[in-house]
Design an enzyme around this catalytic site. Structure first.
Site, short mmCIF file in Angstrom:
data_model
loop_
_atom_site.label_atom_id
_atom_site.label_comp_id
_atom_site.label_asym_id
_atom_site.label_seq_id
_atom_site.Cartn_x
_atom_site.Cartn_y
_atom_site.Cartn_z
N ASN A 80 -5.00 -44.97 -31.77
CA ASN A 80 -6.43 -44.22 -31.83
C ASN A 80 -6.63 -44.10 -32.85
OD1 ASN A 80 -5.45 -42.06 -31.14
ND2 ASN A 80 -5.55 -41.75 -29.51
N ASN A 93 15.92 -36.15 -40.03
CA ASN A 93 14.46 -35.87 -41.36
C ASN A 93 14.08 -36.95 -41.50
OD1 ASN A 93 16.35 -33.56 -40.30
ND2 ASN A 93 13.85 -32.63 -40.46
N ASN A 139 -1.61 -34.92 -23.54
CA ASN A 139 -1.97 -36.40 -24.73
C ASN A 139 0.58 -37.52 -24.62
OD1 ASN A 139 -2.55 -38.52 -27.07
ND2 ASN A 139 -0.94 -37.95 -27.47
N SER A 194 13.24 -37.28 -31.38
CA SER A 194 13.45 -36.12 -32.29
C SER A 194 14.77 -35.17 -31.98
CB SER A 194 12.83 -35.53 -32.17
OG SER A 194 12.23 -34.11 -32.76
N ASP A 241 13.34 -21.68 -37.21
CA ASP A 241 14.56 -22.05 -37.80
C ASP A 241 15.59 -22.42 -37.61
OD1 ASP A 241 13.52 -23.74 -39.60
OD2 ASP A 241 13.51 -22.78 -41.57
N TYR A 249 5.81 -29.22 -28.34
CA TYR A 249 6.20 -30.24 -29.20
C TYR A 249 7.69 -30.56 -28.62
CZ TYR A 249 7.69 -33.79 -32.31
OH TYR A 249 8.24 -35.26 -32.99
N LYS A 305 8.63 -34.18 -26.49
CA LYS A 305 9.83 -34.87 -26.28
C LYS A 305 11.15 -34.74 -25.67
CE LYS A 305 8.14 -37.04 -29.35
NZ LYS A 305 7.90 -38.33 -29.40
P1 NAD Z 1 2.14 -39.88 -36.67
O1 NAD Z 1 1.40 -39.12 -36.23
O2 NAD Z 1 2.11 -40.50 -38.37
O3 NAD Z 1 1.93 -41.93 -35.67
C1 NAD Z 1 2.04 -41.50 -34.62
C2 NAD Z 1 0.63 -42.49 -34.10
O4 NAD Z 1 0.34 -42.06 -32.95
C3 NAD Z 1 -1.03 -42.17 -35.25
O5 NAD Z 1 -1.45 -43.52 -36.31
C4 NAD Z 1 -1.93 -41.77 -34.27
O6 NAD Z 1 -3.14 -42.37 -34.00
C5 NAD Z 1 -1.13 -42.27 -33.04
N1 NAD Z 1 -0.82 -41.96 -31.65
C6 NAD Z 1 -0.89 -40.37 -30.97
N2 NAD Z 1 -1.32 -40.11 -30.16
C7 NAD Z 1 -2.24 -41.63 -29.55
C8 NAD Z 1 -2.59 -42.20 -28.32
N3 NAD Z 1 -2.95 -41.38 -27.31
N4 NAD Z 1 -3.41 -43.43 -28.44
C9 NAD Z 1 -2.76 -44.48 -29.41
N5 NAD Z 1 -2.09 -44.13 -30.36
C10 NAD Z 1 -1.92 -42.06 -30.97
O7 NAD Z 1 3.48 -39.54 -36.84
P2 NAD Z 1 4.74 -40.15 -37.52
O8 NAD Z 1 6.08 -39.78 -37.94
O9 NAD Z 1 4.73 -41.41 -37.62
O10 NAD Z 1 5.98 -40.25 -35.52
C11 NAD Z 1 5.84 -41.37 -34.98
C12 NAD Z 1 7.18 -40.22 -33.38
O11 NAD Z 1 8.01 -40.79 -33.88
C13 NAD Z 1 6.25 -39.64 -32.85
O12 NAD Z 1 6.21 -40.26 -31.37
C14 NAD Z 1 6.67 -38.80 -33.25
O13 NAD Z 1 7.27 -37.63 -32.15
C15 NAD Z 1 7.77 -39.34 -33.77
N6 NAD Z 1 9.52 -38.13 -34.62
C16 NAD Z 1 8.60 -37.90 -35.33
C17 NAD Z 1 9.37 -37.11 -36.56
C18 NAD Z 1 9.19 -36.80 -38.08
O14 NAD Z 1 9.62 -36.18 -38.42
N7 NAD Z 1 7.90 -37.57 -38.38
C19 NAD Z 1 10.66 -36.90 -35.95
C20 NAD Z 1 10.81 -37.14 -34.93
C21 NAD Z 1 10.03 -37.74 -34.05
C1 UD1 Z 2 10.63 -29.98 -38.19
C2 UD1 Z 2 10.31 -29.83 -37.51
C3 UD1 Z 2 11.08 -30.50 -35.98
C4 UD1 Z 2 11.22 -32.25 -36.03
C5 UD1 Z 2 11.93 -32.08 -37.32
C6 UD1 Z 2 11.94 -33.53 -37.74
C7 UD1 Z 2 8.34 -28.16 -37.64
C8 UD1 Z 2 8.70 -26.39 -37.64
N1 UD1 Z 2 9.84 -28.35 -36.88
O1 UD1 Z 2 11.60 -29.00 -38.81
O2 UD1 Z 2 10.56 -30.39 -34.67
O3 UD1 Z 2 12.09 -32.50 -35.04
O4 UD1 Z 2 10.95 -31.71 -38.34
O5 UD1 Z 2 11.40 -34.24 -37.51
O6 UD1 Z 2 7.92 -28.92 -37.93
N2 UD1 Z 2 11.12 -25.70 -45.54
C9 UD1 Z 2 11.24 -24.49 -46.70
N3 UD1 Z 2 9.48 -24.14 -46.86
C10 UD1 Z 2 8.63 -25.31 -46.90
C11 UD1 Z 2 8.86 -25.86 -45.59
C12 UD1 Z 2 10.27 -26.07 -44.96
O7 UD1 Z 2 11.89 -24.08 -46.93
O8 UD1 Z 2 7.21 -25.58 -47.01
C13 UD1 Z 2 12.43 -25.39 -46.11
C14 UD1 Z 2 12.70 -24.99 -43.53
O9 UD1 Z 2 13.23 -24.48 -43.44
C15 UD1 Z 2 13.84 -26.37 -43.12
C16 UD1 Z 2 14.01 -27.37 -44.12
O10 UD1 Z 2 12.78 -27.12 -45.16
O11 UD1 Z 2 14.89 -25.39 -43.40
C17 UD1 Z 2 12.93 -28.39 -43.74
O12 UD1 Z 2 11.82 -28.29 -43.37
P1 UD1 Z 2 10.90 -28.77 -42.46
O13 UD1 Z 2 11.20 -30.23 -42.71
O14 UD1 Z 2 10.03 -28.48 -41.76
O15 UD1 Z 2 12.01 -29.71 -41.00
P2 UD1 Z 2 13.08 -29.57 -39.99
O16 UD1 Z 2 12.71 -27.49 -39.68
O17 UD1 Z 2 13.72 -29.95 -39.62
#
Ligand code: NAD
Ligand code: UD1
Length: 337
Positions: free
Chosen positions: A32, A178, A99, A124, A294, A149, A153
């Protein structure tokens, strides 16, 4: 296979779309655009040279989703759609619960109605309790999440576990550590909304001059350089795990869960140094106080994914930094032209 990808225009979804299309699968996307833009899908088409079917729909709209599943008849659904900002989830918990939980309820109901039997879910590392000692294995205690959040999950995992058992939907849950980096082409990548919370997007904005300096959140942890350690994984390695997961649910019944990381810890200062080397940029940083909530050390035990899925990581920290910087340089305004 015919694979339907929810959230396929997002950061991770667009890279999955490339990996699956390149492997010869047919992809349709439901998004969306609440946190993405259609241009991302145009770029996926450019990289792969294939057309991607797009349904601009909210996954929580069950009627519409059922119609799409009925028309597309996917062999497998990969469910990435969701809201992912930890900070926003603390400020707007209802928005996140509504959502994220509703996307999963709606999807499972639609899969039940249309008889779709295979699912891969984006979870995650945030579901692991804070007290675990790394490397994290899939069976370690979970569910003491630090923010709404994280709870969404973990709750989605619980809902999926109960429902897929009863409906006999073959399912893989992938717990990402990550994800970082971008596709080699520099055509797709991560586009943070406003001030980045995460480390690599922040480094990128210091490198391109948008931010004065990085604040390192604490250097008094019990680690070799005093900064927190994480398990950074190249987004294309993560995308390829979905290819393996889709193949796995095609052949195997039941529910299985896999960690997807590199299994190698990397500290904040190590990532900064690696980025400086890969980009030939200097990253100004200051040591600040610890960030609330953290955790000192998080990294995965990835042996299960390697042994059972037959998945392997091919890219290291240097490639993550190079590819992230390539994306940033080519798209200083993100997807906006
Ligand atoms: P993102 O926000 O870039 O992508 C998510 C997509 O879902 C977006 O395109 C958004 O428009 C769409 N979306 C959200 N709600 C929707 C809905 N109700 N209907 C249709 N589309 C919808 O995020 P991402 O980083 O690509 O993450 C993708 C998935 O991976 C998420 O579920 C997130 O929780 C999970 N995840 C991400 C990370 C990360 O670090 N990026 C880490 C662990 C898990
Ligand atoms: C984030 C998410 C977590 C998710 C994970 C994997 C947050 C608060 N948590 O955590 O829910 O599961 O990514 O996608 O977003 N750092 C700095 N300076 C900055 C930013 C980060 O020092 O400006 C440090 C943080 O303290 C941490 C490390 O960098 O030690 C990584 O941070 P981040 O990228 O936010 O990842 P997570 O902490 O793993």
């Amino acid at each position: 296979m015919n694979i339907l990808l929810t959230g396929g225009a997002g950061y991770i979804g667009s890279h999955i779309a490339v990996a699956l299309t390149d492997a010869g699968h047919r992809i349709s996307i439901v998004d969306n655009f609440v946190n993405s833009v259609p241009e991302a899908i145009v770029r996926v088409e450019k990289i792969t040279g294939k057309n991607i079917v797009l349904h601009k729909t909210d996954v929580t709209d069950r009627e519409d989703l059922t119609r799409i599943l009925h028309d597309e008849k996917p062999d497998c659904v990969i469910h990435c759609a969701g809201l992912k900002s930890v900070g926003e989830s603390v400020k707007k918990p209802l928005k996140y619960y509504r959502n994220n939980i509703n996307t999963t309820l709606s999807l499972l109901e639609s899969m039940k109605e249309t008889g779709i039997e295979r699912l891969v879910f984006s979870s995650s590392a945030t579901v692991y309790g804070e007290d675990n000692i790394p490397p994290f294995t899939e069976t370690m205690p979970k569910g003491r999440c630090a923010n709404p959040y994280g709870w969404t999950k973990w709750m989605q995992e619980q809902i999926i576990e109960d429902v897929v058992k009863q409906l006999k939907i073959s399912t893989v849950i992938l717990r990402y550590f990550n994800p970082t980096g971008a596709h080699k082409s520099g055509l797709i990548g991560e586009e943070p909304n406003g001030l980045p919370n995460n480390l690599m997007p922040y480094i990128l904005q210091v490198a391109d001059g948008r931010r004065e300096h990085l604040t390192v959140f604490g250097d008094d942890y019990n680690t070799p350089d005093g900064t927190c350690r994480r398990d950074y994984i190249h987004v294309m390695d993560l995308a390829e795990a979905h290819l393996k997961a889709a193949e796995y649910v095609e052949k195997n019944k039941g529910l299985d869960v896999f960690n997807i990381g590199r299994g190698i810890p990397c500290s904040v200062l190590e990532l900064v140094k690696a980025f400086e080397e890969a980009s030939e940029q200097t990253i100004k940083y200051e040591i600040g106080s610890r960030r609330d909530g953290d955790v000192q050390d998080i990294w995965a035990d990835t042996s299960k994914a390697e042994e059972v899925l037959g998945w392997q990581v091919h890219r290291g920290i240097n490639e993550m930094c190079q590819d992230a910087w390539n994306w940033q340089k080519k798209n200083p305004a993100g997807y906006a032209k």
